[in-house]
Every structure is written in C-alpha cells, then in structure tokens.
Design a protein around this motif. Sequence first.
Motif, short mmCIF file in Angstrom:
data_model
loop_
_atom_site.label_atom_id
_atom_site.label_comp_id
_atom_site.label_asym_id
_atom_site.label_seq_id
_atom_site.Cartn_x
_atom_site.Cartn_y
_atom_site.Cartn_z
N GLU A 161 0.86 -1.19 0.00
CA GLU A 161 0.00 0.00 0.00
C GLU A 161 0.89 1.24 0.00
N GLN A 162 0.79 2.04 -1.06
CA GLN A 162 1.63 3.22 -1.19
C GLN A 162 0.99 4.19 -2.18
N THR A 163 1.18 5.46 -1.95
CA THR A 163 0.71 6.47 -2.89
C THR A 163 1.86 6.91 -3.79
N THR A 164 1.50 7.47 -4.94
CA THR A 164 2.49 8.01 -5.87
C THR A 164 2.46 9.54 -5.76
N VAL A 165 3.63 10.12 -5.55
CA VAL A 165 3.71 11.55 -5.31
C VAL A 165 4.84 12.16 -6.12
N GLU A 166 4.77 13.47 -6.28
CA GLU A 166 5.88 14.23 -6.85
C GLU A 166 6.89 14.51 -5.75
N MET A 167 8.16 14.35 -6.06
CA MET A 167 9.22 14.56 -5.08
C MET A 167 10.37 15.29 -5.79
N GLY A 168 10.44 16.59 -5.61
CA GLY A 168 11.45 17.34 -6.35
C GLY A 168 11.21 17.18 -7.84
N ASP A 169 12.23 16.74 -8.56
CA ASP A 169 12.11 16.49 -10.00
C ASP A 169 11.68 15.07 -10.31
N HIS A 170 11.33 14.31 -9.28
CA HIS A 170 11.01 12.89 -9.46
C HIS A 170 9.54 12.61 -9.17
N VAL A 171 9.09 11.45 -9.65
CA VAL A 171 7.85 10.85 -9.16
C VAL A 171 8.26 9.58 -8.43
N THR A 172 7.60 9.29 -7.31
CA THR A 172 7.99 8.13 -6.53
C THR A 172 6.75 7.43 -5.99
N GLY A 173 6.83 6.11 -5.91
CA GLY A 173 5.73 5.30 -5.41
C GLY A 173 6.00 3.84 -5.69
N LYS A 174 4.98 3.03 -5.58
CA LYS A 174 5.12 1.61 -5.89
C LYS A 174 4.77 1.36 -7.36
N ALA A 175 5.22 0.24 -7.87
CA ALA A 175 4.79 -0.28 -9.17
C ALA A 175 5.12 0.62 -10.35
N LEU A 176 6.08 1.55 -10.20
CA LEU A 176 6.57 2.21 -11.41
C LEU A 176 7.08 1.15 -12.37
N ASP A 177 7.57 0.07 -11.83
CA ASP A 177 7.89 -1.13 -12.60
C ASP A 177 6.62 -1.95 -12.74
N ASP A 178 5.91 -1.90 -13.83
CA ASP A 178 6.30 -1.26 -15.07
C ASP A 178 5.22 -0.27 -15.49
N ARG A 179 4.45 0.23 -14.51
CA ARG A 179 3.33 1.09 -14.86
C ARG A 179 3.77 2.41 -15.47
N VAL A 180 4.98 2.90 -15.14
CA VAL A 180 5.43 4.14 -15.76
C VAL A 180 5.67 3.92 -17.25
N CYS A 181 6.08 2.72 -17.64
CA CYS A 181 6.26 2.41 -19.06
C CYS A 181 4.93 2.08 -19.73
N LEU A 182 4.05 1.42 -19.00
CA LEU A 182 2.69 1.21 -19.50
C LEU A 182 2.05 2.57 -19.78
N PHE A 183 2.24 3.50 -18.87
CA PHE A 183 1.76 4.87 -19.03
C PHE A 183 2.37 5.54 -20.26
N ALA A 184 3.68 5.39 -20.44
CA ALA A 184 4.36 5.99 -21.59
C ALA A 184 3.79 5.44 -22.89
N MET A 185 3.49 4.15 -22.91
CA MET A 185 2.91 3.55 -24.10
C MET A 185 1.52 4.12 -24.38
N LEU A 186 0.70 4.25 -23.35
CA LEU A 186 -0.64 4.81 -23.53
C LEU A 186 -0.57 6.25 -24.01
N GLU A 187 0.37 7.03 -23.48
CA GLU A 187 0.52 8.42 -23.89
C GLU A 187 0.99 8.51 -25.34
N ALA A 188 1.90 7.64 -25.74
CA ALA A 188 2.37 7.63 -27.13
C ALA A 188 1.25 7.25 -28.09
#
Length: 351
Positions: A161-188
């Motif tokens: 259980e974790q939230t995703t937040v902005e942290m300085g120049d970063h985003v941090t949270g759980k499951a960026l592996d691989d949801r950040v890439c899933l997200f990039a694919m959807l955006e593309a």
Amino acid sequence: MADYDFDFELLKELTETSGVPGYEDRVRDIVRREFEAHTDEVRTDAMGNVVGTIEGDSDYSVAVAAHMDEIGFMVRHVTDEGFAQLDALGGWDARVLKAQRVQVHTEDGDVTGVIGSPPPHTLSEEQKEKKDEVKDVYVDLGLDGETARETVSVGDLVTMEQTTVEMGDHVTGKALDDRVCLFAMLEAAKRIEDPDVTVHFAATVQEEVGLRGAEALGVDLDPDLAIALDVTVANDVPGFEAGDHVTKLGDGTGIKLKDGSVITNPKVHRRLRDVADEEDIEYQYEILPAGGTDTAGFQNTHGAKPVGAISVPTRYLHTVTESAHVEDVDATIDLLAAFLATETGEHDYTL
C-alpha cells in the motif's frame, strides 16, 4: 519540480492500482478504457494480455509491449493467531518488507494489514543476524485467529500500500515497474495518427514471473518488429561506482543495448538513437548486466524478429519507493511516439 508534459493523474492511477502476475484485472480495466479512446481495435487474449491496434497503410506491423503486473504475494496460510503467511509473486528482497503496510485482496473486498518489525532493542543477537526471507514474513491483520481465517483465505492476493507523489524532480511510489512504461505507451498511442505501418500496443501479463504474457502474445501477433518498454536500474546513488550506475536519473530515456535476456538488434537501437538525435530527445545507453524484459519474449516465440527496447531509468526497483525523473518519462514518451511516427516498414533491420 521540473517541467513535464504528461498526465500525472493517469500515472498515479496506474501505479496505485493493484495487479500482481496473473491477476492484472484492475489495471487491465484502465488500459482497455484508454485503448478504446485512442486505438482502432481492442482485444484481450486468454492470458489477459490487452492489445490496442492502430491500423496503418501497409501490412507491416510493429508490436510495442509494456507489462501490467507488479510484484506482490499470494496468501499461503493464515495462522491460528490471525497472521497471514505469504508466497512471493516476483522478485522480492525481504529486507525491504519490514514495517510496511499492505492490502490483502479478498473476494469480499480489500483488507489492510501490516508487516511488522519488532523493536530492535528486544531482539537477541541471533535474531538480529538472521537473514530476512519472504517465507518468514507475517502480515498482521489486526484480527483474532477465527475472524482472520473467515476474512482472508489461502490464495488471496497481497500488494504493497503506497501512494504516488511528486518529489522534487522525481515521481515516486510503488509499481513504477512497469506502470510508468505502460503509461508511456498509452501516452504515445494518443499521438499516433494515420501511421504508415500497423501498430499493436500490447499491455502484457506475468512479466515478473518469466515474460509469460509476451511469449504467448509474440505467437499471436507475429509482428515484423517489436519494441519493449520497461524500467531499468539507476544506481546513481551513494555507495555505487559510476561504472555500476547502469543509467542516471535526469540524463534521458534509456536505449537498451543488452540485458540478461536479450541483445537488441543493432540496427534497431541505432535508429532509436538517430530519431532521438533528430528530435533533440535526451537519451542514454543502457547495458543491464542482469534481469530480463518482454523484449526477449517476442524474440523467442515466432522466429527471428528484430527487437529493441526503451527504458525509463528508475531508482530503488522492486521497493515501494521506486523513483523516476519526470523529464526521463517525457523523453521516453517522445522517443516512442517519434520512432513509431517515422516507421515506414522499409527500414532494413536484417543483419
């Protein structure tokens, strides 16, 4: 906070949603929703892979893959005292599990639990020296034994259980592996209009337990070219030599040369480089000594396929504090969209 152009709320939704290998249902619903708005056809196979297709002007096809599953657990036993014991789904380092809050996903709804950590001053020397292992983890459900066994069953899934937040120049949270890439694919996918080639955007399952979804999907799609998206190691933190960083946050998207499962096609990764140079997109080369991605799944299933991969550099992989630089996320979306927009089916990737 650095400037970025992407939809943070969608990234937050994807990363905070649960979906362990073989049980990606909640994430799949989001993916289908997004694909239905931006692709010509959406279909799901028997394993749960979701494919959104944008039809091109030729028979040549490109598959783009990013996996939906996150590492998690399955309940293997509930003790008489009301504690749940776990079996790992994916590669966990048991050291990071102490003092974490989890969600147990039962048929009747989600239940909160904690993986406790006894006070260090109460531990014996033997207990302090004992190696942490997932089999020794207990989830405290806050319930007595009888109620716990009525509430939680063997086979129930468990995620952090974790939230995703902005942290300085970063985003941090759980499951960026691989949801950040899933997200990039959807955006593309939102940016692709009237392509010269047919593009299959594939959200795959069970990557964390052996690239199983991509291997099955590679047979069904039989693409002429495959590009995988996944996070990669960024050990650019204290305690590591520069040669062991693999990638560095803020230096751009990663163009994969190799990992533990694949050596990418040189002509593919050189064209990715050339597109990045032409579009002034920041990038860095990735040489990952261990670990595999869906890239290999497509190469292994339907003959000799040219494959490439784009990676989002990420710190603290397989923890609840995975972190990526927002500009690297933007660069990944930009490179994937530009590569697909310029793919004509006439580039020669044979060696």
